[in-house]
Design a protein around this motif. Structure first.
Motif, PDB file in Angstrom:
ATOM      1  N   ALA A  17       0.825  -1.203   0.000  1.00 26.00           N
ATOM      2  CA  ALA A  17       0.000   0.000   0.000  1.00 26.00           C
ATOM      3  C   ALA A  17       0.861   1.255   0.000  1.00 26.00           C
ATOM      4  CB  ALA A  17      -0.939  -0.007   1.212  1.00 26.00           C
ATOM      5  N   GLY A  18       1.889   1.269   0.843  1.00 26.21           N
ATOM      6  CA  GLY A  18       2.746   2.441   0.934  1.00 26.21           C
ATOM      7  C   GLY A  18       3.494   2.731  -0.351  1.00 26.21           C
ATOM      8  N   LEU A  19       4.039   1.688  -0.971  1.00 28.12           N
ATOM      9  CA  LEU A  19       4.765   1.878  -2.226  1.00 28.12           C
ATOM     10  C   LEU A  19       3.828   2.315  -3.355  1.00 28.12           C
ATOM     11  CD1 LEU A  19       7.243  -1.143  -2.174  1.00 28.12           C
ATOM     12  CD2 LEU A  19       7.779   1.274  -1.807  1.00 28.12           C
ATOM     13  N   SER A  20       2.623   1.782  -3.355  1.00 28.64           N
ATOM     14  CA  SER A  20       1.659   2.168  -4.375  1.00 28.64           C
ATOM     15  C   SER A  20       1.290   3.639  -4.240  1.00 28.64           C
ATOM     16  CB  SER A  20       0.412   1.290  -4.265  1.00 28.64           C
ATOM     17  OG  SER A  20      -0.498   1.568  -5.300  1.00 28.64           O
ATOM     18  N   ALA A  21       1.081   4.085  -2.998  1.00 31.71           N
ATOM     19  CA  ALA A  21       0.798   5.503  -2.758  1.00 31.71           C
ATOM     20  C   ALA A  21       1.982   6.369  -3.165  1.00 31.71           C
ATOM     21  CB  ALA A  21       0.455   5.725  -1.286  1.00 31.71           C
ATOM     22  N   ALA A  22       3.192   5.893  -2.859  1.00 34.33           N
ATOM     23  CA  ALA A  22       4.395   6.653  -3.196  1.00 34.33           C
ATOM     24  C   ALA A  22       4.538   6.825  -4.714  1.00 34.33           C
ATOM     25  CB  ALA A  22       5.627   5.950  -2.630  1.00 34.33           C
ATOM     26  N   ALA A 268      -5.103   6.950   5.306  1.00 36.26           N
ATOM     27  CA  ALA A 268      -4.716   5.567   5.604  1.00 36.26           C
ATOM     28  C   ALA A 268      -5.098   4.668   4.442  1.00 36.26           C
ATOM     29  CB  ALA A 268      -5.380   5.074   6.885  1.00 36.26           C
ATOM     30  N   CYS A 269      -4.315   3.621   4.222  1.00 39.55           N
ATOM     31  CA  CYS A 269      -4.597   2.686   3.132  1.00 39.55           C
ATOM     32  C   CYS A 269      -4.033   1.315   3.483  1.00 39.55           C
ATOM     33  CB  CYS A 269      -4.015   3.180   1.808  1.00 39.55           C
ATOM     34  SG  CYS A 269      -2.260   3.607   1.846  1.00 39.55           S
ATOM     35  N   GLY A 270      -4.561   0.293   2.812  1.00 38.93           N
ATOM     36  CA  GLY A 270      -4.110  -1.072   3.059  1.00 38.93           C
ATOM     37  C   GLY A 270      -4.877  -1.743   4.181  1.00 38.93           C
ATOM     38  N   VAL A 283      -2.584  -2.570  -2.873  1.00 36.01           N
ATOM     39  CA  VAL A 283      -2.065  -1.797  -4.007  1.00 36.01           C
ATOM     40  C   VAL A 283      -3.130  -0.822  -4.513  1.00 36.01           C
ATOM     41  CG1 VAL A 283      -1.287  -1.956  -6.397  1.00 36.01           C
ATOM     42  CG2 VAL A 283      -0.386  -3.541  -4.687  1.00 36.01           C
ATOM     43  N   HIS A 284      -4.366  -1.305  -4.602  1.00 40.64           N
ATOM     44  CA  HIS A 284      -5.461  -0.451  -5.073  1.00 40.64           C
ATOM     45  C   HIS A 284      -5.674   0.758  -4.162  1.00 40.64           C
ATOM     46  CE1 HIS A 284      -9.482   1.078  -5.682  1.00 40.64           C
ATOM     47  NE2 HIS A 284      -9.850   0.577  -4.521  1.00 40.64           N
ATOM     48  N   THR A 285      -5.813   0.505  -2.852  1.00 41.77           N
ATOM     49  CA  THR A 285      -6.093   1.611  -1.942  1.00 41.77           C
ATOM     50  C   THR A 285      -4.904   2.561  -1.841  1.00 41.77           C
ATOM     51  OG1 THR A 285      -5.431   0.257  -0.021  1.00 41.77           O
ATOM     52  CG2 THR A 285      -7.778   0.313  -0.600  1.00 41.77           C
ATOM     53  N   GLY A 286      -3.694   2.029  -1.951  1.00 37.46           N
ATOM     54  CA  GLY A 286      -2.520   2.887  -1.932  1.00 37.46           C
ATOM     55  C   GLY A 286      -2.471   3.811  -3.131  1.00 37.46           C
ATOM     56  N   ASN A 287      -2.722   3.260  -4.301  1.00 37.31           N
ATOM     57  CA  ASN A 287      -2.735   4.063  -5.522  1.00 37.31           C
ATOM     58  C   ASN A 287      -3.775   5.178  -5.436  1.00 37.31           C
ATOM     59  OD1 ASN A 287      -4.216   4.351  -8.403  1.00 37.31           O
ATOM     60  ND2 ASN A 287      -2.013   4.073  -8.713  1.00 37.31           N
ATOM     61  N   PHE A 288      -4.962   4.825  -4.969  1.00 38.06           N
ATOM     62  CA  PHE A 288      -6.051   5.798  -4.863  1.00 38.06           C
ATOM     63  C   PHE A 288      -5.739   6.866  -3.816  1.00 38.06           C
ATOM     64  CE2 PHE A 288     -10.204   7.103  -3.096  1.00 38.06           C
ATOM     65  CZ  PHE A 288     -10.772   7.632  -4.246  1.00 38.06           C
ATOM     66  N   THR A 289      -5.165   6.440  -2.689  1.00 40.58           N
ATOM     67  CA  THR A 289      -4.815   7.393  -1.635  1.00 40.58           C
ATOM     68  C   THR A 289      -3.796   8.407  -2.122  1.00 40.58           C
ATOM     69  OG1 THR A 289      -5.257   5.738   0.073  1.00 40.58           O
ATOM     70  CG2 THR A 289      -3.903   7.617   0.710  1.00 40.58           C
ATOM     71  N   GLY A 290      -2.779   7.944  -2.850  1.00 37.25           N
ATOM     72  CA  GLY A 290      -1.791   8.867  -3.395  1.00 37.25           C
ATOM     73  C   GLY A 290      -2.430   9.926  -4.272  1.00 37.25           C
ATOM     74  N   ALA A 291      -3.386   9.506  -5.103  1.00 32.51           N
ATOM     75  CA  ALA A 291      -4.071  10.451  -5.982  1.00 32.51           C
ATOM     76  C   ALA A 291      -4.896  11.455  -5.183  1.00 32.51           C
ATOM     77  CB  ALA A 291      -4.968   9.687  -6.962  1.00 32.51           C
ATOM     78  N   MET A 292      -5.563  10.992  -4.126  1.00 38.54           N
ATOM     79  CA  MET A 292      -6.391  11.879  -3.311  1.00 38.54           C
ATOM     80  C   MET A 292      -5.537  12.896  -2.544  1.00 38.54           C
ATOM     81  SD  MET A 292      -9.542  11.192  -3.939  1.00 38.54           S
ATOM     82  CE  MET A 292      -8.906  11.010  -5.621  1.00 38.54           C
TER      83      MET A 292
END
Length: 302
Positions: A17-22, A268-270, A283-292
């Motif tokens: 999740a963290g890497l996806s957000a990054a 928060a994500c994951g 991965v999904h929630t991390g990607n979305f969180t980064g965008a938000m």
């Protein structure tokens, strides 16, 4: 990067999740710090499943490749260490690590996961993630049509049974004490030929994490190929709670439709904020969180 620099975002937790957000933030040229102690919760799990394009791969290989790709973005920095404290500041937030390092950012993302409170029974820890599994969607197919135990009680045990029944007809529920099912649930379990054993488990006897049999405290030894467990969990990090973030009745971080917690600027994500516990969902929630988070940062200056 200097510790005194005000970053756009600090991500606490550098797994899926963290890497996806990054990555999502790095592609928007945000200055991001990823804090991680290098101990993902599924590090003992041999294979990851139900993640399209990565089905059957080793989780640590997925993680290694993910980090390698995220490192291609120049605005993302990594710091190996455990975050132990968080503070609100005039311009955002400050995170302090166990060795005293301090970092500041406008926004925080917690991708810190959860820790399972598995029973203190001999052999459980060694089998966790291998033949003692938490999710039929992640690992159930590999144990289809096999003799299966479920360690759970009440609604949790009933829910797991209803899903696993589609994978195998040989199911036994271990409640580890008095069974807590409703009359309707007991009838359903009986109709589906699912037996219930209330006797306490003394040991999970295994070979390199693969269960051979459950040894009960009455002397019985019962063979199984797979064991599902529905256990309580706790948040891996205490920092969100210390910053005022609220939790659901089950213990997950409360997030809104933008993955923001109940505290402004904290996301928060994951696994820490979702009942859907899988690499794919992380991965999904991390990607979305980064965008938000990027959208919020953009709206603040546009």
């Amino acid at each position: 990067m200097k510790n005194s620099d005000l970053l756009d975002v600090i991500i606490v937790g550098g797994s899926y999740a963290g890497l996806s957000a990054a990555m999502s933030l790095g592609r928007s040229l945000r200055n991001v710090l990823v804090l991680d102690n290098g101990k993902p919760c599924n590090r003992q799990t041999p294979y990851s499943h139900n993640f399209i394009t990565h089905d059957g791969e080793k989780p640590l290989e997925i993680l290694k490749n993910a980090k390698k790709q995220v490192e291609n973005y120049d605005t993302i920095t990594f710091f190996e260490g455990l975050a132990i404290e968080g503070k609100k500041t005039e311009n955002g937030f400050e995170v302090i690590t166990e060795n005293g390092e301090s970092f500041k950012a406008k926004k925080l993302i917690f991708a810190t996961g959860i820790t399972d409170d598995i029973p203190n029974i001999k052999g459980f820890k060694e089998c966790w993630g291998i033949s003692l599994i938490h999710c039929p969607y992640c690992h159930g197919y590999e144990f289809r049509n096999r003799k299966t135990a479920i360690i759970a009680n009440g609604d949790r045990g009933f829910h797991l049974s209803s899903i696993i029944k589609n994978l195998t007809d040989d199911i036994t529920i271990f409640t580890r004490g008095e069974a807590c099912f409703t009359e309707e649930q007991l009838q359903k379990l009986s109709e589906n030929k699912i037996s219930i054993i209330e006797t306490e488990i003394e040991e999970m006897v295994h070979h390199k994490g693969n269960v051979d049999y459950l040894s009960l405290n009455n002397g019985e030894k019962l063979n199984f190929d797979a064991v599902y467990g529905a256990f309580h969990f706790k948040q891996h990090s205490d920092i969100p709670g210390s910053l005022g973030c609220k939790f659901t009745e089950h213990g997950h971080l409360v997030v809104d439709h933008k993955q923001m917690t109940t505290e402004a600027g904290i996301y928060a994500c994951g696994d820490n904020s979702s009942i859907l516990r899988s690499v794919a969902n992380a991965v999904h929630t991390g990607n979305f969180t980064g965008a938000m988070v990027n959208m919020e940062l953009s709206n603040e200056v546009f």
